[in-house]
Structure formats: structure tokens, C-alpha cells
Design an enzyme around this catalytic site. Sequence first.
Site, PDB file in Angstrom:
ATOM      1  N   TYR A 170       0.827  -1.211   0.000  1.00  8.96           N
ATOM      2  CA  TYR A 170       0.000   0.000   0.000  1.00  8.96           C
ATOM      3  C   TYR A 170       0.852   1.248   0.000  1.00  8.96           C
ATOM      4  CZ  TYR A 170       0.919   0.832   4.975  1.00  8.96           C
ATOM      5  OH  TYR A 170       1.531   1.091   6.169  1.00  8.96           O
ATOM      6  N   ARG A 174       8.230   4.066  -4.683  1.00 13.64           N
ATOM      7  CA  ARG A 174       8.237   3.092  -3.584  1.00 13.64           C
ATOM      8  C   ARG A 174       7.201   1.999  -3.806  1.00 13.64           C
ATOM      9  NH1 ARG A 174       7.450   5.142   2.513  1.00 13.64           N
ATOM     10  NH2 ARG A 174       5.333   5.461   1.745  1.00 13.64           N
ATOM     11  N   ARG A 186      -7.483 -20.528  -2.006  1.00 11.72           N
ATOM     12  CA  ARG A 186      -6.491 -20.337  -0.956  1.00 11.72           C
ATOM     13  C   ARG A 186      -5.390 -21.404  -0.953  1.00 11.72           C
ATOM     14  NH1 ARG A 186      -4.825 -21.397   3.965  1.00 11.72           N
ATOM     15  NH2 ARG A 186      -4.142 -19.683   5.292  1.00 11.72           N
ATOM     16  N   HIS A 209      -0.960 -21.247  -0.386  1.00  7.13           N
ATOM     17  CA  HIS A 209       0.091 -20.283  -0.033  1.00  7.13           C
ATOM     18  C   HIS A 209       0.881 -19.799  -1.250  1.00  7.13           C
ATOM     19  CE1 HIS A 209      -0.941 -21.610   3.947  1.00  7.13           C
ATOM     20  NE2 HIS A 209      -0.053 -20.797   4.500  1.00  7.13           N
ATOM     21  N   LYS A 220       6.604  -1.982   1.851  1.00 10.41           N
ATOM     22  CA  LYS A 220       5.405  -1.393   2.479  1.00 10.41           C
ATOM     23  C   LYS A 220       4.231  -2.352   2.321  1.00 10.41           C
ATOM     24  CE  LYS A 220       3.138   3.084   3.048  1.00 10.41           C
ATOM     25  NZ  LYS A 220       3.199   3.082   4.513  1.00 10.41           N
ATOM     26  N   GLU A 242      12.249   2.177  14.219  1.00  9.20           N
ATOM     27  CA  GLU A 242      11.317   3.233  13.790  1.00  9.20           C
ATOM     28  C   GLU A 242      10.037   3.102  14.611  1.00  9.20           C
ATOM     29  OE1 GLU A 242       9.920   2.564   9.738  1.00  9.20           O
ATOM     30  OE2 GLU A 242       9.914   0.395  10.066  1.00  9.20           O
ATOM     31  N   LEU A 250      11.119   1.036   7.135  1.00 12.83           N
ATOM     32  CA  LEU A 250      10.535   1.509   5.890  1.00 12.83           C
ATOM     33  C   LEU A 250      11.228   2.821   5.515  1.00 12.83           C
ATOM     34  CD1 LEU A 250       8.175   1.054   3.817  1.00 12.83           C
ATOM     35  CD2 LEU A 250       7.007   2.866   5.063  1.00 12.83           C
TER      36      LEU A 250
END
Length: 289
Positions: free
Chosen positions: A33, A52, A100, A102, A147, A180, A205
Site C-alpha cells: 500500500y 516506492r 487459498r 500459499h 510497504k 522506527e 521503511l
Amino acid sequence: MSRVAYVEGQYLPHRRAAVHIEDRGYQFSDGVYEVIAVEGGRLIDEESHLDRLERSLRELRIAPPLSRRSLTIVMREVVRRNRVVNGILYIQATRGTAPREHAFPAQNKTALVMTARQTDLHRERLAQDGVTVITIPDIRWRRCDIKSVSLLPNVLGKQAAQEAGAFEAWQIDRDGFITEGTSTNAWIVGRDGLLITRSTDTAILGGITRLSVLDLARRNGVEFVERPFTVGEAKAAREAFLTSTTSLVLPVVRIDDAVVGNGKPGSLTLKIRDLYLAHMAGAPAPHLG
Ligand code: PMP
């Protein structure tokens, strides 16, 4: 005013916007995101955010949902349809919907979602008073440079901060260094007046606000060093602050029980905040006095 969300090619009423229960973002946190600030209708540091986003997708081998050009068109449309003048744009891309399993699906289409909302990012009150932070062990994985929407440790950390009456939790690695915050980058001004923030490695990040602040520091003759710093160093620092797209630059006046400096926002911190606000306003940055 009714909000509008972009969901996989459609603009939908926000309250009805949904993805499938087998979206891999929902099932595996298999997605990334971005959050971009909107000020005066402009997207702040748009190119850096898109760089990014592309990097996060590449690192996870998720196909780009759209060309960069198409993405920017949708981004503007989402901001426009939500009549956001000052606020945030949220972009999420997941590995899409598939049964579903993996391992990556053989065939899939990256699912793209965007929302936008009006909000005051300046929060002058917090900037004037400063905020407090607690410290917690960093229990995250070793690719915090991506991210990803996998934010469980960050969620638990922020909750711990809130329950302690603090604004943020600064995470500490096994060697006693601060990595962070749960959604912000950490900075201190050392005893000698030097600005310090952790170098970008896979433990943090690479914040876009961090990047802009470093650029502003460079262009305004503020000396800085990118290196890890310990909790002890932070507690004994002259000043401390945090940065993010949604917090901008906020002074930190207490870390756990330690008062930072004289307990008031530091002068260099406030100058950096002013430089950053000017950067957001698109005005030529004022020079540091
Ligand atoms: N670190 C983490 C873990 C974050 O979630 C964020 C916010 N996205 C930041 C730092 C700050 O990054 P940015 O300045 O790009 O918002």
C-alpha cells in the site's frame, strides 16, 4: 458528502465497496500500500510514493496493477470524486483473488483499491505541545523496507502506545537500537546538535517524509548523519521528532519516562517542520535562521 472508492476498475459508493473473501490481501496480507498526502488538491511527493509502490510490488513479485500513467489518472479521479482538498489518498494492491493456496496462483490479476478522505494533517496543537512515545521490542519480520499490508506488530504497538496514553511506540531491535515507530520514522538531535536518523536498511521503511526532510536538510545546510541510535541516546538527546505522511513532522517531548531536552518541542525540530510545511505548500523553502 458521499465517499467514493475505486475497486478494481470501478468507482463505487464507499459503504458498498468490497473485495472478494478470497482476495490474497485479506487471507495472507499478500499486498502492498501507499498513503499520499493531499494538500491544496495536490499530491505531495507523488513520484517518490509511486517509486516506492513499484519497488514494494517488485520485491514481492506482484504485477503492477496499471501503468504508472494510468495509476496517476485514477489517483486524481479518486481525489476529485471525493472532493479532497486537504487529506489523504490510500492505494492498495494485492496479488488478487484465487483459491487459498500459499504459493502464488498460476493465473491472477493484481487487485487495486483506492480511497481518499479529507482530514487535517497539520494538527498544530500536537506540533505546539509535542507528543510522547513509548518503546517496545521490534517483533517484525526482516523486510520492513517493503510497504506490505501485513501490519500486525505495528497494530499491536500502536495499541500499546494508545493504552499508555502515548502517541507512538518506537521499536527497539535486539541490539538496543531504535528502528522506527509503528507508522513513523524516528529522529533525534544529539548533544552536539547533529541531526540523526537511522540509515535505510531492511529493518525500516524508507519513509517518503524522511526522504524529503533529508533533502530539505541538505539544501538548507543542516548537518545530519544516517546511523542507528540507541534508546539511551534518544532519551539523552537534545531533541527528538517523528515523521510520516500523516504526522508530517511532530516533536517528541518524552520517551517512556525520560523528558527530552527541556520537555518542549526543540528549535531545530520546529525549523524542520516549517521547512517541510513550506515544501508541502509548494513554496520556496525558507532558509534556516
Ligand atoms: N515507518 C512505517 C512502519 C510506516 O508505516 C510509515 C508510514 N507509512 C513510515 C515509517 C513513514 O513513511 P512515510 O513518510 O512514507 O509516510
